[in-house]
Design a protein around this motif. Sequence first.
Motif, PDB file in Angstrom:
ATOM      1  N   GLU A  85       0.835  -1.204   0.000  1.00  0.00           N
ATOM      2  CA  GLU A  85       0.000   0.000   0.000  1.00  0.00           C
ATOM      3  C   GLU A  85       0.869   1.253   0.000  1.00  0.00           C
ATOM      4  N   HIS A 164      -2.029   2.522 -13.486  1.00  0.00           N
ATOM      5  CA  HIS A 164      -2.453   3.683 -12.704  1.00  0.00           C
ATOM      6  C   HIS A 164      -1.454   4.832 -12.787  1.00  0.00           C
ATOM      7  N   GLU A 174      -6.150   6.202  -2.175  1.00  0.00           N
ATOM      8  CA  GLU A 174      -7.247   5.269  -2.484  1.00  0.00           C
ATOM      9  C   GLU A 174      -6.751   4.107  -3.349  1.00  0.00           C
ATOM     10  N   THR A 175      -5.994   4.439  -4.373  1.00  0.00           N
ATOM     11  CA  THR A 175      -5.491   3.405  -5.274  1.00  0.00           C
ATOM     12  C   THR A 175      -4.529   2.484  -4.549  1.00  0.00           C
ATOM     13  N   ASP A 178      -6.567   0.129  -2.453  1.00  0.00           N
ATOM     14  CA  ASP A 178      -7.265  -0.856  -3.284  1.00  0.00           C
ATOM     15  C   ASP A 178      -6.323  -1.934  -3.817  1.00  0.00           C
ATOM     16  N   TRP A 181      -5.124  -4.192  -1.005  1.00  0.00           N
ATOM     17  CA  TRP A 181      -6.168  -5.144  -0.600  1.00  0.00           C
ATOM     18  C   TRP A 181      -6.180  -6.326  -1.567  1.00  0.00           C
ATOM     19  N   LEU A 182      -6.186  -6.017  -2.859  1.00  0.00           N
ATOM     20  CA  LEU A 182      -6.200  -7.066  -3.876  1.00  0.00           C
ATOM     21  C   LEU A 182      -4.936  -7.928  -3.793  1.00  0.00           C
TER      22      LEU A 182
END
Length: 189
Positions: A85, A164, A174-175, A178, A181-182
């Motif tokens: 992250e 991205h 945010e990205t 995300d 998490w993935l």
Amino acid sequence: MATATSTRERIIAVAVELTTSAGWASVTMARLAEAAGVSRQTVYNEVGSKPVLAETMILEELARFLRVVEEAFDAEPAELTRAIERAVCDVLTYARANPLLHAVVSATHGADTELLPLLTTNAGSLLGVAKDVISARVAPYAPGIDAAHLDPAIDMVVRVVLSHVMQPSGSPEETGADIAWLAGRVLQG
């Protein structure tokens, strides 16, 4: 030998400066030589042809991006998902302010698109270097995924992040959350 290295670095830095200020199409070996204060032959000796110069510029910029990744992993030694992250967030933040990246991406709206394939369709060397660095950084976390699936998982993360970088769809935070998490779901097996 130090002089050759500093001459090479100066030529590449001038090429980046010319690219960001006037576009890649304006970078000629003669103009580059003049701006760097060297002969055209020195430019060719130090960096080779214009396509080789382009790849060198992109790979050197990639090295700066990968230093951002390594610093993020170093700052989060205990948790892989948190390291991912932070790395994604920091890379996307760095990308937003990167003049060379902006010059390459914004060229897609004009005719000066010679550099873009080095980040997209011909990005093999860029992807290979990035995947090698990420693989080395992920290994100490002992992810719960079998070795046969680890390489494709890292490939997926690198490609999603590159996507991205090229075309952001949200804030870096945010990205980053995300993608982490993935990646966390995939890497835990």
